[in-house]
Design an enzyme around this catalytic site. Structure first.
Site, mmCIF file in Angstrom:
data_model
loop_
_atom_site.group_PDB
_atom_site.id
_atom_site.type_symbol
_atom_site.label_atom_id
_atom_site.label_comp_id
_atom_site.label_asym_id
_atom_site.label_seq_id
_atom_site.Cartn_x
_atom_site.Cartn_y
_atom_site.Cartn_z
ATOM 1 N N CYS A 179 0.870 -1.184 0.000
ATOM 2 C CA CYS A 179 0.000 0.000 0.000
ATOM 3 C C CYS A 179 0.901 1.225 0.000
ATOM 4 C CB CYS A 179 -0.867 0.021 1.244
ATOM 5 S SG CYS A 179 -1.813 -1.474 1.498
ATOM 6 N N ARG B 133 2.849 0.874 -6.812
ATOM 7 C CA ARG B 133 3.027 -0.120 -5.756
ATOM 8 C C ARG B 133 1.866 -1.097 -5.714
ATOM 9 N NH1 ARG B 133 6.583 1.852 -1.430
ATOM 10 N NH2 ARG B 133 5.453 0.511 -0.025
ATOM 11 N N TRP C 48 -3.875 -1.917 -1.052
ATOM 12 C CA TRP C 48 -3.810 -3.212 -1.725
ATOM 13 C C TRP C 48 -4.337 -4.207 -0.702
ATOM 14 C CZ3 TRP C 48 -1.080 -7.936 -1.315
ATOM 15 C CH2 TRP C 48 -1.026 -8.689 -2.493
ATOM 16 N N ASN D 196 -0.186 0.875 6.632
ATOM 17 C CA ASN D 196 0.356 -0.216 5.814
ATOM 18 C C ASN D 196 0.812 -1.310 6.756
ATOM 19 O OD1 ASN D 196 0.064 1.331 3.572
ATOM 20 N ND2 ASN D 196 2.252 1.661 3.199
ATOM 21 N N GLY D 197 0.649 -2.555 6.338
ATOM 22 C CA GLY D 197 1.115 -3.653 7.189
ATOM 23 C C GLY D 197 -0.051 -4.514 7.634
ATOM 24 N N GLU E 267 12.859 -16.446 -15.713
ATOM 25 C CA GLU E 267 12.500 -15.029 -15.696
ATOM 26 C C GLU E 267 11.558 -14.684 -16.859
ATOM 27 O OE1 GLU E 267 12.537 -12.750 -13.689
ATOM 28 O OE2 GLU E 267 12.510 -10.872 -14.781
ATOM 29 N N LYS F 249 7.874 -13.133 -16.342
ATOM 30 C CA LYS F 249 7.457 -11.864 -16.959
ATOM 31 C C LYS F 249 6.154 -12.050 -17.704
ATOM 32 C CE LYS F 249 9.245 -9.681 -15.253
ATOM 33 N NZ LYS F 249 10.286 -9.546 -14.300
ATOM 34 N N GLU G 7 3.066 -12.777 -15.252
ATOM 35 C CA GLU G 7 2.615 -11.729 -14.334
ATOM 36 C C GLU G 7 1.942 -10.563 -15.045
ATOM 37 O OE1 GLU G 7 5.629 -9.656 -12.059
ATOM 38 O OE2 GLU G 7 7.075 -9.862 -13.672
ATOM 39 N N HIS H 149 11.761 -35.120 -18.591
ATOM 40 C CA HIS H 149 11.368 -35.764 -17.330
ATOM 41 C C HIS H 149 9.947 -35.382 -16.915
ATOM 42 C CE1 HIS H 149 15.400 -37.304 -16.840
ATOM 43 N NE2 HIS H 149 15.864 -36.097 -17.129
ATOM 44 N N LYS I 291 4.222 -3.521 -6.387
ATOM 45 C CA LYS I 291 5.646 -3.364 -6.687
ATOM 46 C C LYS I 291 6.519 -3.862 -5.552
ATOM 47 C CE LYS I 291 9.178 -2.118 -9.059
ATOM 48 N NZ LYS I 291 9.551 -3.116 -10.080
HETATM 49 C C1 F6R Z 1 8.585 -9.625 -10.864
HETATM 50 C C2 F6R Z 1 8.915 -8.876 -9.678
HETATM 51 C C3 F6R Z 1 8.907 -9.576 -8.369
HETATM 52 C C4 F6R Z 1 10.033 -9.034 -7.468
HETATM 53 C C5 F6R Z 1 9.931 -9.646 -6.077
HETATM 54 C C6 F6R Z 1 11.066 -9.202 -5.187
HETATM 55 O O1 F6R Z 1 8.651 -8.831 -11.999
HETATM 56 O O2 F6R Z 1 9.163 -7.700 -9.733
HETATM 57 O O3 F6R Z 1 9.002 -10.948 -8.524
HETATM 58 O O4 F6R Z 1 11.263 -9.346 -8.054
HETATM 59 O O5 F6R Z 1 8.714 -9.270 -5.488
HETATM 60 O O6 F6R Z 1 11.090 -7.823 -5.054
HETATM 61 P P1 F6R Z 1 12.377 -7.063 -4.577
HETATM 62 O O7 F6R Z 1 13.426 -7.232 -5.606
HETATM 63 O O8 F6R Z 1 11.938 -5.637 -4.444
HETATM 64 O O9 F6R Z 1 12.778 -7.664 -3.264
#
Ligand code: F6R
Length: 637
Positions: free
Chosen positions: A2, A27, A97, A123-124, A508, A512, A515, A531, A632
């Site tokens: 949030c 975020r 959020w 937040n939290g 990765e 990408k 998500e 496998h 984020k």
């Molecule tokens: C995917 C993504 C997330 C972050 C993960 C860790 O695109 O951004 O998987 O990599 O939430 O976040 P950080 O790097 O901020 O600890």
């Protein structure tokens, strides 16, 4: 997760708060709201989506607009309120959020006490909220939301009324001593109209210091257009912010000396700069970002790497029994590449762990071990907890973070900033590249006198030096990736295969895609396909195979893997080395990347995969910068 903003000064508070909330939208959000202390106010009204539901109360001057949806619709609601909240110079704002209670008007923050003279954003997670709800209910309190946060505002109200001579600050302090869990809060009250109280435990907060004005936010993005001087709150600190100054105290009421930090990014860096989405901007700025990451660190003429943050600790790191890398998501994928790099260049054993798994077992780690945490935001709850556990057990803890002054950066023994600039798109792109470059530099710095000759080090530095131009060349061919995206935008599943350094890139690439486009995708080491996952392959299944040329025989093996996919009618998109014509006969589409050293490959092969997922998501009309259900920075477990 949030977002929090707060303002006290001489400007129109609602404008500052709205602007701040817009900057925090990346975020993740499902609702938004603001509360201001109107100078001329006579009563508390709650507007926005829930104005019908909330009873008006006389006597306060707090005014709230809040509702489900994004900040733009909050701005419209504010306009519809007909100047209802104008003229205020103190206020708080929040993007939510959902954790407790669905996304709705009533669950949006700020939350208020029944008499409407205290407003709080949080937040939290308050873990003992259920018990507190019952207790407060016994004292006659009723609740208008399903959130854990609302409990806190009633608790403050209750204590303030119950305990004689308590002031606002002490009431907040007392309430915080009763709750269990994590919080970043910002509270205002019309009973003490010149005061904003902020406190943190496990959820970041930063105070921006202006000239006769103060800003509060859950990260620095909303502050940079007003001030560069900031103070980061630590866990268990509480600040009382007034128009003429601020005081930071421990939760036990002991005044704290706080150092000012200078913000190191420009406003332009958090704006879109002509691109349709932040994600696209961040993909395309990678050549410059890579240069920034390496500036002053890759010293080709001197044949060495200079990493200021760890320069005094290289011997300690080289003597490590092993390095345990902990991270989440994309940062964890960078960590996997780090394992290959450090083992190859520095000959130090490396293990890579999900932070969320590490922290909940009894990990064998202690003195002599080094934990390396990787986090773009520097606020990820699981990564932070893993770091703290490793430290308790006596390991040296180092960090690779992007956000300067973030909690993880501050809690490590020492570390390296990635300097990728603010990453706004929820899907991490440039931060990943920056992390991998930092890991490469770290591995090279550790390699000295261990495994590499001077010539080999220089050759590696040259490869890094060439990298930004090579990435620019890949980006010049983005049109081709757009066309490929058109072919596959309606696919329901995707498989990504890679080996060696390209295996984490396969993971990765799949992350990408899923998500931001909501297409199911899996990444696998290419050899593992037989496998199990091979059973999935039919004419409906696009398979992205990262098949760059290697010096050893793994390239030939990957070609065999492609054959296996082809013979089951799978549709192959190959990421291959420029000049490789052999692969054209095998793959339906080939995306070429420049030739380079094996360890450089992830930094090249990830670029087309980022673009592919971006274009597919865009064609499917997904909200690329704010994918559903995602935020984020994940500051809850
Ligand atoms: C995917 C993504 C997330 C972050 C993960 C860790 O695109 O951004 O998987 O990599 O939430 O976040 P950080 O790097 O901020 O600890």
């Amino acid at each position: 997760m949030c977002g929090i903003v707060g303002y006290i000064g001489m400007r129109e508070a609602s404008g500052v708060l709205l602007q701040g909330l817009q900057r925090l939208e990346y975020r993740g959000y499902d609702s938004a709201g603001i509360a201001v202390l109107a100078g001329d106010g006579v009563r508390c009204d709650v507007l926005g989506g829930m104005c019908e539901e909330k009873k008006k109360s006389e006597g306060g001057r707090l005014r709230v607009v809040k509702q489900k949806g994004n900040v733009a619709s909050l701005a419209e609601a504010i306009v519809r309120s007909n100047g209802h909240i104008s003229g205020a110079t103190l206020g708080i704002g929040h993007t939510r959020w959902a954790t407790h209670g669905d996304p709705s008007d009533r669950n949006a923050h700020p939350h208020m006490n029944a008499s409407g003279d205290i407003a709080l954003i949080h937040n939290g997670i308050i873990e003992n909220h259920a018990a507190l709800r019952v207790e407060l209910g016994n004292h006659g309190y009723s609740f208008t939301s399903d959130t854990d946060s609302e409990v806190l505002v009633h608790l403050i109200d209750h204590l303030w009324k119950q305990i004689p001579f308590l002031d606002f600050e002490s009431a907040v302090r007392q309430a915080l001593s009763i709750i269990d869990g994590a919080y970043g809060i910002c509270v205002i009250s019309s009973r003490e109209p010149e005061t904003m109280i902020v406190a943190r435990k496990g959820s970041p907060l930063v105070i921006g210091i202006g000239d006769g004005e103060y800003f509060v936010a859950s990260d620095a993005a909303p502050l940079v257009e007003y001030t560069r001087q900031v103070v980061y709150l630590e866990d268990d600190e509480l600040a009382v912010v007034k128009r003429d100054g601020y005081t930071v105290k421990s939760i036990d009421n002991i005044e704290q000396e706080k150092a000012l930090t200078e913000l190191d990014f420009e406003l332009g860096e958090i704006e879109k700069g002509g691109y349709e989405h932040f994600m696209l901007k961040e993909i395309f700025e990678q050549p410059e970002v890579m240069q920034d990451v390496m500036r002053g660190r890759v010293r080709l003429e001197e044949g060495r790497i200079q990493l200021g943050g760890i320069a005094d600790h290289l011997d300690e790191l080289r003597a490590a029994k092993r390095i345990v890398i902990c991270a989440c998501g994309t940062s964890w994928h960078a960590g996997l590449i780090g394992e290959y790099l450090i083992e190859e260049f520095a000959n130090i054993p490396v293990e890579v762990d999900y932070a969320s798994e590490f922290r909940y077992r009894n990990p064998i780690i202690g003195p002599g071990d080094v934990m390396l945490v990787i986090s773009q935001s520097g606020e990820t709850a699981d990564t932070l907890a893993a770091l703290q556990l490793a430290r308790e057990k006596g390991a040296t803890v180092i960090g690779i973070c992007n956000v300067v002054g973030s909690t993880i950066a501050r809690q490590t023994d020492f570390g390296i900033y990635t300097h990728a600039g603010p990453e706004i798109g929820v899907a991490s792109t440039k931060a990943f590249s920056a992390q991998v470059i930092v890991l490469t530099m770290l591995a090279l710095a550790l390699s000295k006198d261990r495994t590499m000759s001077d010539d080999e080090v220089i050759e590696a530095l040259q490869s890094l030096n060439d990298l930004p131009d090579q990435v620019s060349r890949i980006l010049e061919h983005s049109e081709q990736i757009l066309e490929i995206a058109e072919h596959y935008k309606d696919a329901r599943n995707f498989l990504y295969l890679g080996r060696g350094y390209n295996f984490p890139v396969a993971l990765e690439g799949a992350l990408k895609l899923k998500e931001i486009s909501y297409i199911h995708a899996e990444g696998y080491p290419a050899a593992e396909m037989k496998h199990g996952p091979i059973a999935l392959i039919d004419e409906e299944m696009p398979v992205v195979v990262i098949a760059t040329k290697t010096k050893d025989e793994t390239y030939k093996k990957v070609l065999s893997n492609i054959q296996e996919v082809r013979s089951r009618k799978g549709r192959v998109i190959a990421i291959a080395t420029e000049g490789d014509e052999e692969i054209e006969a095998l793959a339906e589409h080939v995306i070429y990347v420049p030739e380079g050293a094996q360890f450089i490959m992830p930094l090249l092969t990830v670029i087309p995969l980022q673009l592919l997922s971006y274009y597919i998501a865009k064609m499917r009309k997904c909200d690329v910068d704010r994918p559903r259900n995602l935020a984020k920075s994940v500051t809850v477990e």
